[in-house]
Write an enzyme that holds these catalytic residues in place. Structure first.
Site, PDB file in Angstrom:
ATOM      1  N   HIS A 312       0.851  -1.190   0.000  1.00 54.68           N
ATOM      2  CA  HIS A 312       0.000   0.000   0.000  1.00 54.68           C
ATOM      3  C   HIS A 312       0.887   1.239   0.000  1.00 54.68           C
ATOM      4  O   HIS A 312       1.959   1.247   0.588  1.00 54.68           O
ATOM      5  CB  HIS A 312      -0.886   0.021   1.259  1.00 54.68           C
ATOM      6  CG  HIS A 312      -2.072   0.917   1.137  1.00 54.68           C
ATOM      7  ND1 HIS A 312      -2.001   2.261   1.367  1.00 54.68           N
ATOM      8  CD2 HIS A 312      -3.337   0.662   0.766  1.00 54.68           C
ATOM      9  CE1 HIS A 312      -3.208   2.795   1.168  1.00 54.68           C
ATOM     10  NE2 HIS A 312      -4.029   1.854   0.801  1.00 54.68           N
ATOM     11  N   ASP A 369      -7.955  -5.270  -0.074  1.00 52.95           N
ATOM     12  CA  ASP A 369      -8.405  -6.139  -1.172  1.00 52.95           C
ATOM     13  C   ASP A 369      -8.042  -7.596  -0.970  1.00 52.95           C
ATOM     14  O   ASP A 369      -8.489  -8.449  -1.741  1.00 52.95           O
ATOM     15  CB  ASP A 369      -7.804  -5.640  -2.491  1.00 52.95           C
ATOM     16  CG  ASP A 369      -8.368  -4.281  -2.862  1.00 52.95           C
ATOM     17  OD1 ASP A 369      -7.591  -3.342  -3.093  1.00 52.95           O
ATOM     18  OD2 ASP A 369      -9.609  -4.159  -2.861  1.00 52.95           O
TER      19      ASP A 369
HETATM   20  C1  SDX Z   1      -6.296   0.069  -2.861  1.00 59.84           C
HETATM   21  O1  SDX Z   1      -4.472   4.504  -1.905  1.00 59.84           O
HETATM   22  C2  SDX Z   1      -5.419   3.918  -1.300  1.00 59.84           C
HETATM   23  O2  SDX Z   1      -5.853   4.316  -0.228  1.00 59.84           O
HETATM   24  C3  SDX Z   1      -6.026   2.740  -2.057  1.00 59.84           C
HETATM   25  C4  SDX Z   1      -7.021   1.897  -1.294  1.00 59.84           C
HETATM   26  C5  SDX Z   1      -8.294   2.653  -1.018  1.00 59.84           C
HETATM   27  O3  SDX Z   1      -8.999   2.290  -0.058  1.00 59.84           O
HETATM   28  O4  SDX Z   1      -8.636   3.542  -1.819  1.00 59.84           O
HETATM   29  O5  SDX Z   1      -6.453   1.445  -0.080  1.00 59.84           O
HETATM   30  C6  SDX Z   1      -7.435   0.672  -2.111  1.00 59.84           C
HETATM   31  O6  SDX Z   1      -6.064   0.425  -3.981  1.00 59.84           O
HETATM   32  C7  SDX Z   1      -5.406  -0.922  -2.160  1.00 59.84           C
HETATM   33  C8  SDX Z   1      -4.203  -1.381  -3.028  1.00 59.84           C
HETATM   34  C9  SDX Z   1      -4.672  -2.504  -3.946  1.00 59.84           C
HETATM   35  N1  SDX Z   1      -3.583  -2.870  -4.899  1.00 59.84           N
HETATM   36  C10 SDX Z   1      -2.946  -4.035  -4.793  1.00 59.84           C
HETATM   37  O7  SDX Z   1      -3.115  -4.853  -3.898  1.00 59.84           O
HETATM   38  C11 SDX Z   1      -1.982  -4.312  -5.951  1.00 59.84           C
HETATM   39  C12 SDX Z   1      -0.662  -4.875  -5.389  1.00 59.84           C
HETATM   40  N2  SDX Z   1       0.035  -3.807  -4.685  1.00 59.84           N
HETATM   41  C13 SDX Z   1       0.811  -2.916  -5.434  1.00 59.84           C
HETATM   42  O8  SDX Z   1       0.963  -3.002  -6.745  1.00 59.84           O
HETATM   43  C14 SDX Z   1       1.410  -1.743  -4.692  1.00 59.84           C
HETATM   44  O9  SDX Z   1       1.758  -2.162  -3.446  1.00 59.84           O
HETATM   45  C15 SDX Z   1       0.516  -0.526  -4.629  1.00 59.84           C
HETATM   46  C16 SDX Z   1       0.044  -0.132  -5.982  1.00 59.84           C
HETATM   47  C17 SDX Z   1      -0.648  -0.777  -3.748  1.00 59.84           C
HETATM   48  C18 SDX Z   1       1.352   0.604  -4.048  1.00 59.84           C
HETATM   49  O10 SDX Z   1       2.275   0.958  -5.003  1.00 59.84           O
HETATM   50  P1  SDX Z   1       3.467   2.008  -4.686  1.00 59.84           P
HETATM   51  O11 SDX Z   1       3.286   2.677  -3.388  1.00 59.84           O
HETATM   52  O12 SDX Z   1       3.643   2.854  -5.901  1.00 59.84           O
HETATM   53  O13 SDX Z   1       4.673   1.050  -4.489  1.00 59.84           O
HETATM   54  P2  SDX Z   1       5.567   0.459  -5.673  1.00 59.84           P
HETATM   55  O14 SDX Z   1       4.690  -0.151  -6.719  1.00 59.84           O
HETATM   56  O15 SDX Z   1       6.548   1.497  -6.084  1.00 59.84           O
HETATM   57  O16 SDX Z   1       6.331  -0.736  -4.922  1.00 59.84           O
HETATM   58  C19 SDX Z   1       7.416  -0.421  -4.026  1.00 59.84           C
HETATM   59  C20 SDX Z   1       8.240  -1.699  -3.997  1.00 59.84           C
HETATM   60  C21 SDX Z   1       8.627  -2.198  -5.383  1.00 59.84           C
HETATM   61  O17 SDX Z   1       9.817  -2.936  -5.222  1.00 59.84           O
HETATM   62  P3  SDX Z   1      11.257  -2.202  -5.574  1.00 59.84           P
HETATM   63  O18 SDX Z   1      11.225  -1.914  -7.073  1.00 59.84           O
HETATM   64  O19 SDX Z   1      11.313  -0.931  -4.749  1.00 59.84           O
HETATM   65  O20 SDX Z   1      12.281  -3.231  -5.190  1.00 59.84           O
HETATM   66  O21 SDX Z   1       7.472  -2.770  -3.415  1.00 59.84           O
HETATM   67  C22 SDX Z   1       7.269  -3.784  -4.375  1.00 59.84           C
HETATM   68  C23 SDX Z   1       7.546  -3.178  -5.730  1.00 59.84           C
HETATM   69  O22 SDX Z   1       8.005  -4.182  -6.639  1.00 59.84           O
HETATM   70  N3  SDX Z   1       5.882  -4.215  -4.267  1.00 59.84           N
HETATM   71  C24 SDX Z   1       5.477  -5.480  -4.349  1.00 59.84           C
HETATM   72  C25 SDX Z   1       4.080  -5.420  -4.133  1.00 59.84           C
HETATM   73  N4  SDX Z   1       3.704  -4.145  -3.935  1.00 59.84           N
HETATM   74  C26 SDX Z   1       4.830  -3.405  -4.022  1.00 59.84           C
HETATM   75  N5  SDX Z   1       6.134  -6.645  -4.566  1.00 59.84           N
HETATM   76  C27 SDX Z   1       5.379  -7.765  -4.587  1.00 59.84           C
HETATM   77  N6  SDX Z   1       4.028  -7.803  -4.389  1.00 59.84           N
HETATM   78  C28 SDX Z   1       3.355  -6.641  -4.154  1.00 59.84           C
HETATM   79  N7  SDX Z   1       2.043  -6.672  -3.940  1.00 59.84           N
END
Ligand code: SDX
Length: 435
Positions: A312, A369
């Site tokens: 998140h 989620d």
């Molecule tokens: C919602 O914002 C809100 O409040 C949203 C929400 C709401 O109520 O409105 O809470 C609802 O959207 C919840 C989130 C649902 N999405 C997911 O579950 C999808 C999986 N998660 C992600 O893709 C990610 O964690 C996000 C999109 C939620 C957050 O993305 P960020 O903050 O831009 O983080 P990032 O993508 O830059 O990741 C940072 C690091 C990366 O690794 P590095 O390149 O730094 O080594 O963390 C890793 C990412 O690869 N990473 C994950 C991961 N999520 C982040 N690695 C594996 N699995 C994951 N789920």
């Protein structure tokens, strides 16, 4: 840069120095101690802007609606902890709280409920709107289009009364639109709202009743819907809410702004993740249920798999909503006598990930989620309707944030700047002289 912050509610200042030029900017402090540098005068004073792709370090507004402490896993609507509201409140009571800032009196809640009940029907022309769409259409673009189409039925100029009417109509009609988008996909006739049913029971009835067979609303399922809607009701400046605010800042009406929010929510990284989680669990189950193998793939940079439902932008601790949903999963499934292999796999994934250095170092925890889809499936909601459920829940939050934006004297049309990286000035080359 040096900055001093003072006690809550007062401002101090920050000094930024670049290439020998210094500028002092005010620092504001929120009621929970968050501080922010106000950069409204930065460009005027220095010619510089800030750059923050994804706005992870940028505040778009002051807001009094929802507070999240990502490090501590705290979520409060108008100061009330989500855990209390989830246990003790109802979705319409939470909606009133988000919209008006205080818990309603009995008379206020009864009046609000009666108004919403009386506006659940769609205009018959709008009911026919669905006939124009393919039956295999994903219900999210169907709902986005139908909400935008509401603006064609209610075209009065914006006044306090017409704005109030739009609020009531969106809250009242979203479940009807959602159920109709589902019925359209099944080829079954639409089921009209029934005013004798409460909000969640009415939705379940519109979803699962048919003209040939009544649907007996199970109170366990109705309460599970209430819980899911409460947990999704608002979440400060997330992607879809920011979209609603940005669109509304141009003075576009509430229907158009919310329709844009529905489209933003559909993205798999945002509200679409709940559908992705179930598809991920189904995939793991089909491949033999090896949770460790999938966690390893989610960590592998060469593999673009992600552990959907984990991570998140704000929560760097357990999403409190996920904790509540995990508990509710077990309760609802037990009451329904359902054994869910997907829940077992989800809990294995969580158990492995929470002990894994990669997830610990990246502060990746289950988010809202991760477990919601398992309850939606227990309710009988098809997978492609999961994000629509999220949209029904988020409706009061989108509206409350839009109203706050419209009433905020600081609001200007949203128009970010950029750092240009393209070609510099060059003369047009006739086509015969090009390579
Ligand atoms: C919602 O914002 C809100 O409040 C949203 C929400 C709401 O109520 O409105 O809470 C609802 O959207 C919840 C989130 C649902 N999405 C997911 O579950 C999808 C999986 N998660 C992600 O893709 C990610 O964690 C996000 C999109 C939620 C957050 O993305 P960020 O903050 O831009 O983080 P990032 O993508 O830059 O990741 C940072 C690091 C990366 O690794 P590095 O390149 O730094 O080594 O963390 C890793 C990412 O690869 N990473 C994950 C991961 N999520 C982040 N690695 C594996 N699995 C994951 N789920």
């Amino acid at each position: 840069m040096s900055t001093q912050t003072m006690k809550e509610g007062t401002t101090s200042s920050a000094t930024i120095t670049c290439d020998g030029t210094s500028v002092t900017l005010p620092v504001v402090r929120g009621s929970e101690g968050e501080t922010g540098i106000v950069i409204e005068q930065l460009r005027a004073k220095t010619g510089m802007i800030t750059l923050d792709p994804g706005f992870g370090n940028s505040g778009a507004c002051r807001s009094a609606i929802t507070f999240i402490d990502g490090e501590k896993g705290i979520l409060r609507y108008r100061g009330y902890p989500i855990e209390e509201l989830a246990e003790k409140s109802s979705f319409l009571e939470v909606s009133w709280l988000l919209l008006f800032g205080e818990l309603p009196t009995r008379a206020q809640l009864d009046g609000f409920t009666a108004e919403i009940t009386r506006h659940t029907l769609l205009h018959e022309n709008l009911r026919r709107f669905f006939d124009a769409l393919p039956t295999d259409a994903h219900p999210m673009p169907v709902c986005a289009a139908a909400v935008a189409a509401l603006a064609t039925f209610y075209q009065d100029p914006e006044t306090d009364q017409t704005q109030h009417d739009a609020v009531i109509r969106l809250l009242a009609k979203m479940p009807t639109l959602a159920a109709y988008s589902y019925k359209h996909s099944t080829g079954q006739p639409f089921i009209y709202p029934k005013n004798r049913l409460d909000y969640s029971s009415n939705f379940l009835n519109m979803m699962f009743a048919t003209p040939a067979e009544d649907y007996a609303v199970d109170p366990v399922l109705a309460r599970a819907v209430e819980l899911l809607l409460i947990l999704h009701a608002d979440h400060e400046q997330n992607c879809s809410t920011s979209t609603v605010r940005v669109v509304g800042s141009s003075r576009a009406n509430l229907f158009a702004s919310v329709s844009a929010g529905i489209s933003a929510l559909w993205g798999p990284l945002h509200g679409g993740a709940n559908q992705q989680v179930i598809e991920m669990l189904e995939h793991i189950e089909a491949e033999g249920g090896d949770a460790q193998k999938f966690v390893d793939r989610a960590k592998d940079k060469k593999d673009n798999s992600r552990l959907m439902g984990f991570g998140h932008r704000v929560y760097k601790n357990y999403d409190p909503r996920a904790a509540i949903l995990k508990k509710s999963c077990n309760e609802v499934l037990a009451k329904l006598g359902i054994r869910s292999r997907k829940l077992e796999i989800a809990m294995q994934l969580e158990g492995i990930a929470l002990k894994d250095d990669y997830f610990i170092s990246h502060k990746l925890y289950p988010n809202v989620d991760f477990y919601s889809g398992i309850i939606y499936q227990a309710l009988g909601v098809p997978v492609n309707m999961f994000t629509v459920m999220f949209a029904i829940g988020r409706m009061p939050g989108w509206i409350a944030q839009w109203l706050e934006m419209r009433k905020d004297p600081e609001t200007r049309i949203a128009r970010p700047r950029q750092i240009y990286t393209g070609a510099t000035n060059r003369a047009y080359l006739p086509i015969e002289k090009r390579g």
